[in-house]
Scaffold this active site. Structure first.
Site, PDB file in Angstrom:
ATOM      1  CG  HIS A 164      -2.100  -0.887   1.111  1.00 44.73           C
ATOM      2  ND1 HIS A 164      -2.015  -2.241   1.339  1.00 44.73           N
ATOM      3  CD2 HIS A 164      -3.401  -0.635   0.786  1.00 44.73           C
ATOM      4  CE1 HIS A 164      -3.209  -2.792   1.162  1.00 44.73           C
ATOM      5  NE2 HIS A 164      -4.064  -1.839   0.832  1.00 44.73           N
ATOM      6  CE  LYS A 168      -3.947  -0.555   4.802  1.00 47.08           C
ATOM      7  NZ  LYS A 168      -5.283   0.016   5.154  1.00 47.08           N
TER       8      LYS A 168
END
Length: 275
Positions: A164, A168
């Site tokens: 990600h 995040k």
């Protein structure tokens, strides 16, 4: 503020990357109406959320106070839905508050613990209030998970890699944890040890989830959301991978969840449960 007969929707985290896409999708849906937009970004307070997300004025100001919007929504003929894409530290309180005011939550924020999910389920059951908690709104990810379940019948070794963007806040991702949980629920233990392993750096072999499944998390700028489920057996490797190139891919799932949650009276976890 609402269109007659349309489902009122509050977007919490409306100025974030996912929240902006939700605002656009809700504004374009004939059976939904954007009731309110919430975000804590101080530089955007009071601005028209339509202007903020680049689709022109919607006459919906961006506010910082979720509770005031929930109070207003509770006074409507149909209290509607709160879509939450905020932060792991605030999502639990946001969801409890929405349920308390009779507004059905659709939760895309990951990071809720199993204990918190159980508590929210109890709270929602007492209120006969629907709530959807969905780690990943992508139809493609649901298909990947179903393929992984099928593959697990033939492979005893599996590891998960999730990648990600570096903004995040939680790791492993909710999607990776859900994938591991789905495989663990099949009643088998994975990755029987071949040798005695030694980690020269703590965490080198990833985090250990249920039933021996290891999850590896990568965080880098340039990524959005990606997941691999890698199965291994003597002489072969079987890799399933899903890549997100644009957050618009989540919107069909978000809109489906908004419509479906109106007919629920309890907490439901996972997009696959409503497809």
């Amino acid at each position: 503020m609402t269109n007659q007969g349309a489902i009122p929707v509050i977007v919490n985290g409306a100025a974030g990357k996912m929240g902006r896409e939700v605002v656009k999708a809700v504004a374009q849906a004939a059976d939904l109406t954007l009731f309110g937009a919430v975000d804590r970004n101080p530089s955007l307070q009071g601005q028209d959320i339509g202007e903020v997300v680049g689709i022109g004025p919607l006459e919906v100001p961006l506010l910082a106070d979720l509770q005031s919007l929930l109070v207003a929504a509770a006074q409507e003929p149909q209290a509607g839905v709160m879509v939450d894409f905020t932060h792991p530290n605030s999502v639990y309180d946001n969801v409890r508050m929405a349920i308390a005011y009779g507004v059905r939550p659709v939760v895309g924020t990951t990071g809720l613990s199993p204990e918190q999910i159980r508590d929210l389920a109890t709270f929602a059951d007492k209120a006969s209030m629907g709530c959807l908690i969905i780690p990943n709104f992508s139809i493609g990810m649901v298909l990947l998970q179903q393929a992984a379940i099928q593959a697990s019948q033939y492979f005893d070794h599996v590891e998960i890699i999730e990648l990600h963007h570096n903004q995040k806040a939680d790791a492993p991702s909710g999607t990776a944890l859900q994938t591991a949980q789905l495989l663990a629920e099949l009643g088998k233990t994975y990755n029987p040890p071949a040798v005695k392993e030694t980690e020269h750096l703590a965490g080198a072999r990833g985090s250990l989830a249920e039933e021996g499944i290891r999850i590896h998390s990568v965080r880098l700028p340039g990524l959005i959301a990606h997941q691999e489920v890698i199965f291994g057996a003597p002489g072969q490797v079987y890799t399933l991978r899903h890549d997100t190139s644009d957050r618009s891919c989540y919107m069909p799932g978000v809109l489906l969840a908004i419509r479906k949650v109106m007919n629920l009276e309890t907490v439901v976890y996972g997009l696959e449960k409503i497809l």
